[in-house]
Scaffold this motif. Structure first.
Motif, short mmCIF file in Angstrom:
data_model
loop_
_atom_site.label_atom_id
_atom_site.label_comp_id
_atom_site.label_asym_id
_atom_site.label_seq_id
_atom_site.Cartn_x
_atom_site.Cartn_y
_atom_site.Cartn_z
N MET A 1 -0.52 -6.41 -5.79
CA MET A 1 -1.96 -6.74 -5.86
C MET A 1 -2.65 -5.76 -5.26
SD MET A 1 -4.76 -9.97 -4.81
CE MET A 1 -3.71 -10.29 -3.88
N VAL A 2 -2.48 -5.69 -3.63
CA VAL A 2 -2.87 -3.87 -3.68
C VAL A 2 -2.65 -2.59 -4.46
CG1 VAL A 2 -3.42 -2.77 -1.30
CG2 VAL A 2 -3.68 -4.87 -1.23
N GLU A 3 -1.44 -2.51 -4.40
CA GLU A 3 -1.02 -1.31 -5.40
C GLU A 3 -1.91 -0.95 -6.76
OE1 GLU A 3 3.07 1.92 -5.93
OE2 GLU A 3 2.85 -0.74 -5.24
N ALA A 4 -2.64 -2.14 -7.58
CA ALA A 4 -2.62 -3.05 -8.49
C ALA A 4 -3.97 -1.72 -8.51
CB ALA A 4 -2.56 -3.42 -9.61
N ARG A 5 -4.97 -2.38 -7.43
CA ARG A 5 -6.05 -2.07 -6.98
C ARG A 5 -6.87 -0.35 -6.66
NH1 ARG A 5 -11.18 -4.28 -6.11
NH2 ARG A 5 -12.78 -2.33 -5.07
N PHE A 6 -5.84 -0.33 -6.22
CA PHE A 6 -5.92 1.14 -4.54
C PHE A 6 -5.24 2.38 -5.21
CE2 PHE A 6 -7.82 -1.92 -2.31
CZ PHE A 6 -8.47 -1.71 -1.71
N GLY A 7 -3.53 2.10 -6.13
CA GLY A 7 -2.91 3.18 -6.13
C GLY A 7 -1.78 3.85 -5.32
N ALA A 8 -2.17 5.42 -5.97
CA ALA A 8 -1.24 6.22 -5.06
C ALA A 8 -1.77 6.39 -3.67
CB ALA A 8 -1.93 7.57 -5.62
N ALA A 9 -3.56 5.76 -3.00
CA ALA A 9 -3.59 5.80 -1.86
C ALA A 9 -2.65 4.61 -1.41
CB ALA A 9 -4.61 5.41 -1.82
N PHE A 10 -2.35 3.18 -1.82
CA PHE A 10 -1.60 2.18 -1.10
C PHE A 10 -0.26 2.92 -1.14
CE2 PHE A 10 0.71 -1.74 -1.10
CZ PHE A 10 0.43 -1.86 -0.42
N THR A 11 0.21 3.27 -2.30
CA THR A 11 1.59 4.22 -2.19
C THR A 11 2.14 5.50 -1.10
OG1 THR A 11 1.61 3.55 -4.67
CG2 THR A 11 3.45 5.72 -3.91
N GLU A 12 1.03 6.06 -1.01
CA GLU A 12 1.08 6.81 0.48
C GLU A 12 0.92 6.16 1.35
OE1 GLU A 12 0.13 9.05 3.78
OE2 GLU A 12 -1.23 7.60 2.34
N TYR A 13 0.23 4.91 1.67
CA TYR A 13 0.09 4.63 2.80
C TYR A 13 1.18 3.26 3.42
CZ TYR A 13 -1.48 0.43 5.86
OH TYR A 13 -1.53 -0.46 7.11
N LYS A 14 2.08 3.20 1.94
CA LYS A 14 3.41 2.18 1.90
C LYS A 14 4.30 3.61 2.90
CE LYS A 14 4.85 0.71 -1.73
NZ LYS A 14 5.52 -1.09 -2.92
N VAL A 15 4.09 5.22 2.32
CA VAL A 15 5.38 5.49 2.49
C VAL A 15 5.00 6.05 4.56
CG1 VAL A 15 6.30 7.17 2.49
CG2 VAL A 15 5.59 6.41 0.70
N ARG A 16 4.05 5.47 4.93
CA ARG A 16 3.33 6.66 5.96
C ARG A 16 4.21 5.19 7.63
NH1 ARG A 16 -1.56 6.38 8.19
NH2 ARG A 16 -2.32 5.71 5.68
N VAL A 17 3.69 3.87 6.69
CA VAL A 17 3.17 3.26 7.96
C VAL A 17 4.45 1.77 7.23
CG1 VAL A 17 1.76 1.31 8.83
CG2 VAL A 17 0.90 3.63 8.16
N ARG A 18 4.99 1.40 8.35
CA ARG A 18 5.96 0.33 7.93
C ARG A 18 5.25 -0.76 7.66
NH1 ARG A 18 10.97 0.76 11.38
NH2 ARG A 18 11.64 3.37 11.22
N ARG A 19 5.87 -2.58 6.86
CA ARG A 19 5.95 -3.42 6.68
C ARG A 19 5.12 -3.94 7.40
NH1 ARG A 19 8.72 -6.74 2.33
NH2 ARG A 19 7.66 -5.25 0.93
N TRP A 20 6.41 -4.34 9.04
CA TRP A 20 5.94 -5.24 10.42
C TRP A 20 5.62 -3.83 10.91
CZ3 TRP A 20 6.04 -10.48 9.98
CH2 TRP A 20 6.07 -10.66 8.71
N LEU A 21 7.10 -3.45 11.88
CA LEU A 21 6.55 -2.25 13.23
C LEU A 21 7.42 -1.14 12.70
CD1 LEU A 21 7.00 -4.13 16.04
CD2 LEU A 21 5.05 -3.01 15.04
#
Length: 154
Positions: free
Chosen positions: A134-154
């Motif tokens: 849902m968030v990726e559909a809303r924010f696209g590349a910005a969220f994709t970059e964030y997912k690469v930079r920050v882990r899901r849990w820790l």
């Protein structure tokens, strides 16, 4: 039950509330505590519980300050990537997980070990992937970059 408590309970999916209730129920039904009176576990449980509550409240407070929803079933208005969200993409769920682990330490009952394990599996396989889509559909590349930079849990 106060209005604030009812409002808080309606902000999260029903299965989260049922999971937390089941955790408490399992803890109460699981016979005698196996490590009752263990000072280390009591201290660890209290510490983890406090850390989990602070993490959860801090993360939710940051969402509120930027004016986006804490309801995981609704698309956020803002992509929050600073503060605690610079360390983990899911600090609210991490806080909930810490609360469940604290329950294991404080109750000292073997079956309560199932609660954090089930919560972690459900979050990783059901809730978080749905939110991320849902968030990726809303924010696209910005969220994709964030997912690469920050882990899901820790």
């Amino acid at each position: 039950m106060g209005k604030m408590m009812v409002a808080a309970l309606t902000r999260y999916p029903l299965f989260l509330m049922l999971g937390l209730a089941a955790a408490a129920g399992i803890g109460l039904l699981d016979g005698e505590p196996w490590l009752a009176g263990n000072g280390f576990l009591l201290l660890m449980g209290a510490s983890l519980g406090l850390a989990g509550a602070l993490l959860l409240l801090t993360a939710a407070g940051l969402f509120r300050r930027v004016g986006t929803t804490v309801d995981p079933t609704k698309s956020p208005d803002e992509l929050v990537t600073h503060g605690i969200y610079g360390l983990t993409r899911n600090p609210m769920y991490l806080g909930m997980l810490l609360l469940l682990v604290a329950e294991v330490c404080l109750l000292g009952r073997p079956l309560t070990l199932l609660s954090p394990l089930c919560f972690f599996v459900l979050m990783n396989t059901q809730r978080i992937p749905a939110e991320e889509a849902m968030v990726e559909a809303r924010f696209g590349a910005a969220f994709t970059e964030y997912k690469v930079r920050v882990r899901r849990w820790l």
